[in-house]
Write an enzyme that holds these catalytic residues in place. Structure first.
Site, PDB file in Angstrom:
ATOM      1  N   ASP A 228       1.870   5.383  -0.833  1.00 57.64           N
ATOM      2  CA  ASP A 228       1.390   6.947  -0.362  1.00 57.64           C
ATOM      3  C   ASP A 228       1.024   6.742   0.857  1.00 57.64           C
ATOM      4  O   ASP A 228       0.706   7.610   1.665  1.00 57.64           O
ATOM      5  CB  ASP A 228       0.781   7.438  -1.227  1.00 57.64           C
ATOM      6  CG  ASP A 228      -0.345   6.591  -2.032  1.00 57.64           C
ATOM      7  OD1 ASP A 228      -0.427   5.386  -1.831  1.00 57.64           O
ATOM      8  OD2 ASP A 228      -1.312   7.269  -2.367  1.00 57.64           O
ATOM      9  N   ASP A 229       0.126   5.410   1.316  1.00 57.02           N
ATOM     10  CA  ASP A 229      -0.369   5.129   2.421  1.00 57.02           C
ATOM     11  C   ASP A 229       0.852   5.357   3.641  1.00 57.02           C
ATOM     12  O   ASP A 229       0.661   5.904   4.546  1.00 57.02           O
ATOM     13  CB  ASP A 229      -1.065   3.926   2.580  1.00 57.02           C
ATOM     14  CG  ASP A 229      -2.030   3.616   1.519  1.00 57.02           C
ATOM     15  OD1 ASP A 229      -3.349   3.822   1.800  1.00 57.02           O
ATOM     16  OD2 ASP A 229      -1.703   3.601   0.387  1.00 57.02           O
TER      17      ASP A 229
ATOM     18  N   GLU B  48     -11.260   5.741 -10.203  1.00 60.82           N
ATOM     19  CA  GLU B  48     -10.048   5.930  -9.232  1.00 60.82           C
ATOM     20  C   GLU B  48      -9.974   4.614  -8.537  1.00 60.82           C
ATOM     21  O   GLU B  48     -11.010   4.205  -7.877  1.00 60.82           O
ATOM     22  CB  GLU B  48     -10.267   7.247  -8.613  1.00 60.82           C
ATOM     23  CG  GLU B  48      -9.213   7.582  -7.585  1.00 60.82           C
ATOM     24  CD  GLU B  48      -9.014   6.515  -6.332  1.00 60.82           C
ATOM     25  OE1 GLU B  48      -8.046   6.203  -5.702  1.00 60.82           O
ATOM     26  OE2 GLU B  48     -10.369   6.103  -5.658  1.00 60.82           O
TER      27      GLU B  48
ATOM     28  N   ASN C 284      -9.344   3.559  -5.400  1.00 60.47           N
ATOM     29  CA  ASN C 284     -10.101   3.183  -3.946  1.00 60.47           C
ATOM     30  C   ASN C 284     -11.648   3.058  -4.279  1.00 60.47           C
ATOM     31  O   ASN C 284     -12.182   2.218  -3.512  1.00 60.47           O
ATOM     32  CB  ASN C 284      -9.776   4.266  -3.200  1.00 60.47           C
ATOM     33  CG  ASN C 284      -8.227   4.478  -2.515  1.00 60.47           C
ATOM     34  OD1 ASN C 284      -7.636   3.397  -2.738  1.00 60.47           O
ATOM     35  ND2 ASN C 284      -7.689   5.550  -2.232  1.00 60.47           N
TER      36      ASN C 284
ATOM     37  N   HIS D 293      -1.055  10.706  -3.450  1.00 59.61           N
ATOM     38  CA  HIS D 293      -2.478  10.940  -3.040  1.00 59.61           C
ATOM     39  C   HIS D 293      -2.836  11.006  -1.886  1.00 59.61           C
ATOM     40  O   HIS D 293      -3.605  11.738  -1.297  1.00 59.61           O
ATOM     41  CB  HIS D 293      -3.316   9.878  -3.876  1.00 59.61           C
ATOM     42  CG  HIS D 293      -2.727   9.506  -5.197  1.00 59.61           C
ATOM     43  ND1 HIS D 293      -3.156  10.428  -6.222  1.00 59.61           N
ATOM     44  CD2 HIS D 293      -2.022   8.766  -5.703  1.00 59.61           C
ATOM     45  CE1 HIS D 293      -2.747   9.874  -7.449  1.00 59.61           C
ATOM     46  NE2 HIS D 293      -1.949   8.684  -6.996  1.00 59.61           N
ATOM     47  N   ASP D 294      -2.420   9.835  -0.943  1.00 63.76           N
ATOM     48  CA  ASP D 294      -3.145   9.784   0.339  1.00 63.76           C
ATOM     49  C   ASP D 294      -2.745  10.821   1.603  1.00 63.76           C
ATOM     50  O   ASP D 294      -3.480  11.112   2.244  1.00 63.76           O
ATOM     51  CB  ASP D 294      -2.740   8.255   0.906  1.00 63.76           C
ATOM     52  CG  ASP D 294      -3.299   7.272  -0.110  1.00 63.76           C
ATOM     53  OD1 ASP D 294      -4.356   7.407  -0.483  1.00 63.76           O
ATOM     54  OD2 ASP D 294      -2.749   6.074   0.315  1.00 63.76           O
TER      55      ASP D 294
ATOM     56  N   ASN E 218      -7.836   6.281 -12.709  1.00 64.29           N
ATOM     57  CA  ASN E 218      -6.641   5.904 -12.877  1.00 64.29           C
ATOM     58  C   ASN E 218      -6.665   4.224 -13.207  1.00 64.29           C
ATOM     59  O   ASN E 218      -5.865   3.655 -14.440  1.00 64.29           O
ATOM     60  CB  ASN E 218      -5.373   6.249 -12.000  1.00 64.29           C
ATOM     61  CG  ASN E 218      -6.015   5.868 -10.487  1.00 64.29           C
ATOM     62  OD1 ASN E 218      -7.174   5.243 -10.232  1.00 64.29           O
ATOM     63  ND2 ASN E 218      -5.298   6.326  -9.310  1.00 64.29           N
TER      64      ASN E 218
ATOM     65  N   ASP F 164      -4.690   1.055   2.933  1.00 62.78           N
ATOM     66  CA  ASP F 164      -3.960  -0.197   2.162  1.00 62.78           C
ATOM     67  C   ASP F 164      -2.667  -0.122   1.740  1.00 62.78           C
ATOM     68  O   ASP F 164      -2.285   0.138   0.612  1.00 62.78           O
ATOM     69  CB  ASP F 164      -4.916  -0.525   1.134  1.00 62.78           C
ATOM     70  CG  ASP F 164      -5.066   0.845   0.102  1.00 62.78           C
ATOM     71  OD1 ASP F 164      -4.414   1.700   0.413  1.00 62.78           O
ATOM     72  OD2 ASP F 164      -5.255   0.331  -1.220  1.00 62.78           O
TER      73      ASP F 164
END
Ligand code: BDR
Ligand code: CA
Length: 338
Positions: free
Chosen positions: A16-17, A180, A182, A257-258, A174, A12
């Site tokens: 970070d993706d 979280e 996702n 993250h990702d 978060n 998405d």
């Protein structure tokens, strides 16, 4: 050279993706079979457009295809563009004001376009045509596409080598106190995937927030000077600045993250405290809607379904991102010399 790891990325995009996508395209240990997009950080038309921008930034147009996926979650109505959004009290209404995920990534408008085939059709066709255990699925947004594909044809579950997800949180959420992003965005999808019987590794907030990047890391990457390195540095800077607003702290740093979920496929040692246990998603639509619940009780009789990471090696992860970008630069230079 060892055999490449064949992966499908489900994204998405998302700052970070975008960094994870750069790694998936530039790390020669991966063979990226396709990019599926999903509504999450921003709407699916924007995550698709952003993913196309990243493909061009990495010079992979014509080699990597993008498939537009689910706009809306399976049942949840928490994302801001989903009609009849329930205004649950736990929802953070300030999110879009200080969003660390811009509608458009700081890259030129893409020339290439997404494929006509939908993400779910691509997942079904690609997995059904593959050998058992050939393909690893990397989910770094809401898990809507994969859950829909699993429901459409359960044979794909046996085809998968493994599923790696950035998602969940044990000690914290978060997007809400318990959730979280996702998993919170599509809790039913996460539960379908978690209970599917696939070989699952979850890289949750507990792990990703122990492996952050600071301004020094950003500078080191920016000095490489290539288009992907500058993109990664710009996104790190943007995330560091955004977190100063969202979660003010004396430490100017950001999780990515990702990309940690992606790194852990080839380098499992980057995850330093991994629990193999029973994990469920709360789908009861109360205050904990979208929470990942770990059952670590000795008396628990339910089979473990997931490796759930609680810590990560910050230095290793930093060096990984730098090394992939730096080696990509070396390859670029060699090509321009010959
Ligand atoms: C996850 O949510 C998204 O905002 C990020 O891209 C990441 O996948 C972190 O909770
Ligand atoms: Ca994401």
């Amino acid at each position: 050279m060892a055999e490449k790891r064949k992966i499908i990325m489900d994204v998405d995009t998302g700052s970070d993706d975008a960094i994870a996508l750069c790694m998936a395209m530039l790390d020669p240990d991966f063979e990226l079979l396709g990019i599926c997009t999903v509504g999450g950080n921003v709407e699916a038309k924007l995550t698709t457009d952003n993913s196309l921008r990243v493909v061009e930034c990495c010079g992979m147009q014509g080699k990597v295809r993008v498939y537009r996926g689910a706009e809306r979650p399976i049942a949840a109505t928490l994302l801001p563009w989903v009609p009849q959004a329930q205004k649950l009290p736990i929802r953070d209404g300030t999110k879009k004001e200080f969003n660390q995920h811009p509608f458009h990534l700081p890259l030129p408008e893409p020339v290439i376009t997404a494929e006509r085939k939908s993400a779910v059709s691509f997942i079904l066709d690609t997995l059904l045509e593959s050998s058992d255990g050939e393909i690893t699925y990397v989910s770094i947004g809401p898990m809507t596409n994969l859950a829909l594909a699993m429901r459409a044809d359960e044979r794909i579950i046996g085809k998968l080598r493994a599923v790696f997800c950035m998602g969940g949180g044990h000690e914290t959420g978060n997007e809400s106190a318990a959730g979280e992003f996702n998993v919170w965005a599509d809790p039913e999808a996460a539960e379908i995937v978690l209970q599917s019987g696939a070989d699952i590794t979850m890289v949750p907030l507990d792990a990703t927030t122990t492996a952050k990047f600071d301004e020094e890391d950003e500078r080191r990457i920016r000095e490489l000077g290539t288009a992907p390195a500058v993109l990664v540095a710009d996104l790190l800077k943007q995330r560091i600045d955004a977190y100063q607003v969202i979660e003010p702290s004396d430490l100017k740093e950001t999780a990515v993250h990702d990309a940690l979920a992606l790194c852990s496929i080839i380098h499992p040692e980057v995850l330093t405290d991994v629990r193999f246990c029973t994990v469920h998603t709360d789908i009861s639509r109360g205050f904990a809607y979208g929470e990942t619940i770990l059952d670590q009780r000795p008396r628990n009789k339910e089979a473990a379904n997931c490796r759930f990471a609680l810590k990560a090696d910050r230095q290793f992860f930093n060096d990984y991102i730098y090394r992939v970008l730096s080696e990509a630069k070396d390859r670029e230079l060699q090509i321009s010399i010959f």
